[in-house]
Write a protein that holds these residues in place. Sequence first.
Motif, PDB file in Angstrom:
ATOM      1  N   UNK A  89     -82.261 -44.586 -91.360  1.00 46.37           N
ATOM      2  CA  UNK A  89     -82.623 -45.927 -90.696  1.00 46.37           C
ATOM      3  C   UNK A  89     -82.995 -46.890 -91.800  1.00 46.37           C
ATOM      4  N   UNK A  90     -83.705 -46.502 -92.881  1.00 43.58           N
ATOM      5  CA  UNK A  90     -84.023 -47.476 -94.042  1.00 43.58           C
ATOM      6  C   UNK A  90     -82.897 -47.643 -94.915  1.00 43.58           C
ATOM      7  N   UNK A  91     -81.543 -47.306 -94.728  1.00 45.45           N
ATOM      8  CA  UNK A  91     -80.335 -47.164 -95.374  1.00 45.45           C
ATOM      9  C   UNK A  91     -80.586 -46.611 -96.694  1.00 45.45           C
ATOM     10  N   UNK A 128     -72.876 -43.412 -90.156  1.00 39.68           N
ATOM     11  CA  UNK A 128     -72.725 -44.726 -89.823  1.00 39.68           C
ATOM     12  C   UNK A 128     -73.423 -45.382 -91.139  1.00 39.68           C
ATOM     13  N   UNK A 129     -74.402 -44.974 -91.607  1.00 43.98           N
ATOM     14  CA  UNK A 129     -74.721 -45.422 -92.956  1.00 43.98           C
ATOM     15  C   UNK A 129     -73.539 -45.429 -94.011  1.00 43.98           C
ATOM     16  N   UNK A 130     -72.906 -44.568 -94.307  1.00 44.09           N
ATOM     17  CA  UNK A 130     -71.690 -44.275 -95.209  1.00 44.09           C
ATOM     18  C   UNK A 130     -70.711 -45.492 -94.986  1.00 44.09           C
ATOM     19  N   UNK A 131     -70.372 -45.588 -93.572  1.00 48.22           N
ATOM     20  CA  UNK A 131     -69.550 -46.348 -92.895  1.00 48.22           C
ATOM     21  C   UNK A 131     -70.093 -47.786 -93.572  1.00 48.22           C
ATOM     22  N   UNK A 132     -71.162 -47.978 -93.373  1.00 48.68           N
ATOM     23  CA  UNK A 132     -71.464 -49.394 -93.567  1.00 48.68           C
ATOM     24  C   UNK A 132     -71.658 -49.607 -95.394  1.00 48.68           C
ATOM     25  N   UNK A 156     -69.189 -52.311 -97.481  1.00 47.19           N
ATOM     26  CA  UNK A 156     -70.064 -53.597 -98.181  1.00 47.19           C
ATOM     27  C   UNK A 156     -70.908 -54.335 -97.298  1.00 47.19           C
ATOM     28  N   UNK A 157     -71.407 -53.886 -96.244  1.00 48.03           N
ATOM     29  CA  UNK A 157     -72.639 -54.489 -95.133  1.00 48.03           C
ATOM     30  C   UNK A 157     -73.808 -53.719 -95.764  1.00 48.03           C
ATOM     31  N   UNK A 158     -74.968 -54.653 -95.837  1.00 47.05           N
ATOM     32  CA  UNK A 158     -76.288 -54.049 -96.052  1.00 47.05           C
ATOM     33  C   UNK A 158     -76.924 -54.820 -94.666  1.00 47.05           C
ATOM     34  N   UNK A 159     -77.419 -54.182 -93.901  1.00 53.71           N
ATOM     35  CA  UNK A 159     -78.157 -54.739 -92.730  1.00 53.71           C
ATOM     36  C   UNK A 159     -79.240 -55.522 -93.089  1.00 53.71           C
ATOM     37  N   UNK A 212     -64.947 -53.904 -87.082  1.00 55.24           N
ATOM     38  CA  UNK A 212     -64.038 -52.933 -87.224  1.00 55.24           C
ATOM     39  C   UNK A 212     -64.488 -51.443 -87.477  1.00 55.24           C
ATOM     40  N   UNK A 213     -65.910 -51.332 -87.393  1.00 48.30           N
ATOM     41  CA  UNK A 213     -66.685 -50.101 -87.759  1.00 48.30           C
ATOM     42  C   UNK A 213     -66.281 -48.963 -86.363  1.00 48.30           C
ATOM     43  N   UNK A 214     -65.895 -47.965 -86.553  1.00 48.43           N
ATOM     44  CA  UNK A 214     -65.744 -47.040 -85.290  1.00 48.43           C
ATOM     45  C   UNK A 214     -67.069 -46.539 -84.994  1.00 48.43           C
TER      46      UNK A 214
END
Length: 342
Positions: free
Chosen positions: A85-87, A217-221, A225-228, A304-306
């Motif tokens: 949850x902290x990426x 999900x962290x890997x998919x982000x 190229x997405x950093x929440x 687009x993320x599953x």
Amino acid sequence: MTKRTEISTLGEFGLIRHLTENIVLKNKSSLKGVGDDAAVLDYADRLTLVTTDLLLEGIHFDLTYVPLKHLGYKSAVVNFSDIYAMNGQPKQITVSIGVSRRFSVEDLETLYEGIRLACDVYGVDLVGGDTSASLTGLTISITCLGEGERGKVVGRDGARETDLICVSGDLGAAYMGLQLLEREKSVFRGEKDFQPDFSGKEYLLERQLKPEARKDVVAALARAGIVPTAMMDISDGLSSELLHISKASHVGCRVYEDRVPIDYQTAVMAEQFNMNLVTAALNGGEDYELLFTVPLADHDKVEALEGVKIIGHVTREELGNYLVGRDGGEVELRAQGWNSLS
């Protein structure tokens, strides 16, 4: 007859050796694990993340229906979830337990089987801990250390106006699983030859007894190229976590009832319990899904993320935090999730 070895026959240090002697370290950052006064870790240029959870028998778990192996697995996974949850990436845990005389060595072996299975599944090293006698049943305290990349560690305080609010998986299933277990327990108390009826409800039980952290999900982000801008795991309920992010980020939010993801089994059980489905999803807790915000510019990437759903957007702080119903009406969000002190 099941073998039962009294813990006193091994002693504290003998018990620790017995439970941890075959542990093999997997991570380069784990220089020295169980066996010394302290573990030795080397993170070089990475940021170190630390989280801890305390689980008390009778408060956080009920051994009437929670198998010890499942409890061990869940105890570890909920800590891993905090690091994701902290990426970040969980790398090591320490495990401390307090045990009363009613537990045997074999009981603790089963508990550790679950902990070590979780470590194997997620690539985490068990590097230390403590064991003590207890007068109050079973107590489990796990501390997890992880690593995060500089500039990519995500807290609760980065959400900004117009950000999209996203959630992984589905919500409310773990809570309905708990309601099911509690119902069967109450029936069990009054019947001699009781067989619980869990057919068709396996998903709900799995979500409660053996949750998984959303490493995927962290890997998919990262791949997208997405950093929440902000992120939390949903342990205390969606409404509580949304309010945590809003408070830390000094923003408001709007989430939409018809976008909150709910599994079919959850909906069926809510109907059986005559319970409001959205209330269960908002306030149930223990889903261990990821709640996160992303800039509006990442809309197409995140859509687009599953297994990820956009459920709302961030607003100005003065506009407050509301659930928008199917009829367009707004209901103020309140923190009604799990609170062990209430």
